[in-house]
Scaffold this motif. Structure first.
Motif, PDB file in Angstrom:
ATOM      1  N   LEU A   1     -35.652  42.172  55.693  1.00 32.11           N
ATOM      2  CA  LEU A   1     -35.881  42.627  57.063  1.00 32.11           C
ATOM      3  C   LEU A   1     -35.158  43.939  57.344  1.00 32.11           C
ATOM      4  O   LEU A   1     -35.702  44.846  58.003  1.00 32.11           O
ATOM      5  N   ILE A   2     -33.932  44.078  56.828  1.00 37.27           N
ATOM      6  CA  ILE A   2     -33.158  45.310  57.036  1.00 37.27           C
ATOM      7  C   ILE A   2     -33.825  46.483  56.329  1.00 37.27           C
ATOM      8  O   ILE A   2     -33.983  47.584  56.886  1.00 37.27           O
ATOM      9  N   VAL A   3     -34.232  46.242  55.084  1.00 37.22           N
ATOM     10  CA  VAL A   3     -34.897  47.299  54.308  1.00 37.22           C
ATOM     11  C   VAL A   3     -36.206  47.705  54.957  1.00 37.22           C
ATOM     12  O   VAL A   3     -36.561  48.891  55.007  1.00 37.22           O
ATOM     13  N   LEU A   4     -36.935  46.719  55.480  1.00 35.86           N
ATOM     14  CA  LEU A   4     -38.204  47.007  56.144  1.00 35.86           C
ATOM     15  C   LEU A   4     -37.983  47.825  57.397  1.00 35.86           C
ATOM     16  O   LEU A   4     -38.728  48.780  57.683  1.00 35.86           O
TER      17      LEU A   4
ATOM     18  N   PHE B   1     -41.494  39.568  46.209  1.00 35.66           N
ATOM     19  CA  PHE B   1     -40.717  38.354  45.978  1.00 35.66           C
ATOM     20  C   PHE B   1     -40.883  37.371  47.133  1.00 35.66           C
ATOM     21  O   PHE B   1     -41.071  36.168  46.918  1.00 35.66           O
ATOM     22  N   MET B   2     -40.837  37.888  48.373  1.00 32.19           N
ATOM     23  CA  MET B   2     -40.971  37.013  49.531  1.00 32.19           C
ATOM     24  C   MET B   2     -42.376  36.450  49.636  1.00 32.19           C
ATOM     25  O   MET B   2     -42.590  35.379  50.216  1.00 32.19           O
ATOM     26  N   GLY B   3     -43.358  37.161  49.044  1.00 28.64           N
ATOM     27  CA  GLY B   3     -44.734  36.679  49.084  1.00 28.64           C
ATOM     28  C   GLY B   3     -44.920  35.365  48.357  1.00 28.64           C
ATOM     29  O   GLY B   3     -45.767  34.551  48.722  1.00 28.64           O
ATOM     30  N   VAL B   4     -44.144  35.171  47.299  1.00 30.62           N
ATOM     31  CA  VAL B   4     -44.214  33.908  46.552  1.00 30.62           C
ATOM     32  C   VAL B   4     -43.019  33.015  46.886  1.00 30.62           C
ATOM     33  O   VAL B   4     -42.755  32.039  46.185  1.00 30.62           O
TER      34      VAL B   4
ATOM     35  N   LEU C   1     -40.001  51.638  48.756  1.00 27.55           N
ATOM     36  CA  LEU C   1     -39.986  51.114  47.398  1.00 27.55           C
ATOM     37  C   LEU C   1     -39.267  49.762  47.336  1.00 27.55           C
ATOM     38  O   LEU C   1     -39.790  48.797  46.787  1.00 27.55           O
ATOM     39  N   LEU C   2     -38.053  49.708  47.900  1.00 29.08           N
ATOM     40  CA  LEU C   2     -37.288  48.460  47.887  1.00 29.08           C
ATOM     41  C   LEU C   2     -37.973  47.387  48.731  1.00 29.08           C
ATOM     42  O   LEU C   2     -37.976  46.207  48.372  1.00 29.08           O
ATOM     43  N   ALA C   3     -38.586  47.814  49.838  1.00 30.36           N
ATOM     44  CA  ALA C   3     -39.301  46.865  50.694  1.00 30.36           C
ATOM     45  C   ALA C   3     -40.496  46.267  49.962  1.00 30.36           C
ATOM     46  O   ALA C   3     -40.802  45.082  50.116  1.00 30.36           O
TER      47      ALA C   3
END
Length: 285
Positions: free
Chosen positions: A54-57, A71-74, A63-65
């Motif tokens: 959430l912070i990166v987004l 990863f969060m998708g799965v 790129l990091l997001a």
């Protein structure tokens, strides 16, 4: 919709408060289930990654997001795999606590419990007395409503009436059947040398051996009552719903077994009656 108050640009209603309350209760129940196990560290790790995402987004680090987003998708699938025992335990708790299940089991339990009239629990107590005195390890699972085929198939089928001599023979250290659990269903020993799940609860006493931990683990995963006797100390415990009782007198053990078999357990299972009260309540053989 009726709003109660505002916080900045947010409008808070009664529905929001109920929603927050229900989520809080759900999270608290999940915490109680995973407390004391390694699942807590896994859960905190996943939570930390999600907060980082959430912070990166918000910082627009594309790129990091993207990497964390994949990863969060799965993440849901990963959580199901990682928390499979805890999810199973959570669903089991819900199933045990529903009013429908209680009423349904009490209805069908009236005719199911008839077999208990022919089940001489005193045979268990007499065997336990001898096993405790000789410091012979034992693990006995009582099942009231299910046959426990999955666990019975991990051992050797017996299908015999419960008797003191048979139990002492099974748990004798020189016999090949002694290392494992005995499953008793409908007044008969269905199988011996059965493998039981071991509890991962870190709050169990350090002196609990594998048998005691298996007793607690079995009671966590199934609707059973489990009796365990330590091979090192002769200590006896009863386990039910992940809880355990120790330092019980044999008359109290007998009473607890009868309560379970006849579906007459008190709301507070850990409450133990005095020996005089137990003597009055225990039906005559």
């Amino acid at each position: 919709m009726i709003f109660l108050f505002k916080i900045g640009f947010l409008d808070v209603s009664w529905v929001d408060l109920v929603d927050i309350g229900l989520v809080s209760i759900l999270l608290f129940q999940v915490y109680k289930l995973i407390r004391g196990s390694i699942a807590v560290n896994i859960f905190l790790g996943i939570l930390a990654l999600y907060l980082m995402y959430l912070i990166v987004l918000a910082a627009q680090m594309e790129l990091l997001a993207t990497i964390l987003g994949q990863f969060m998708g799965v993440g849901v699938i990963a959580m199901i795999v990682l928390f499979q025992p805890e999810i199973r335990k959570f669903l089991l708790v819900i199933g045990r606590g529903t009013e429908f299940r209680e009423n349904f089991l009490k209805t069908i339990g009236n005719w199911k419990s008839d077999y208990n009239d022919d089940f001489d629990v005193q045979q268990i107590i007499d065997a336990s007395k001898t096993l405790k005195a000789s410091k012979t390890g034992a693990l006995i699972v009582f099942s009231r409503d299910t046959e426990l085929k999955f666990y019975a198939e991990t051992g050797d089928p017996v299908d015999a009436e419960v008797s003191k001599r048979l139990l002492l023979t099974i748990f004798n250290k020189t016999t090949p059947l002694h290392d494992g659990a005995v499953i008793i269903y409908k007044g008969r020993i269905k199988a011996a040398r059965c493998v039981l799940p071991v509890s991962e609860n870190d709050h169990l006493p350090a002196h609990f051996g594998l048998r005691h931990r298996a007793a607690v683990g079995m009671s966590e995963n199934t609707d059973t009552l489990v009796l365990a006797i330590s091979e090192e100390t002769g200590r006896l415990i009863l386990a039910r719903n992940g809880k355990y009782l120790r330092a019980l007198k044999l008359k109290q053990v007998e009473h607890k077994i009868l309560q379970y078999l006849h579906n007459q357990e008190p709301a507070n299972w850990e409450e133990v009656e005095e020996e005089e009260e137990v003597s009055d309540l225990t039906p005559a053989k």
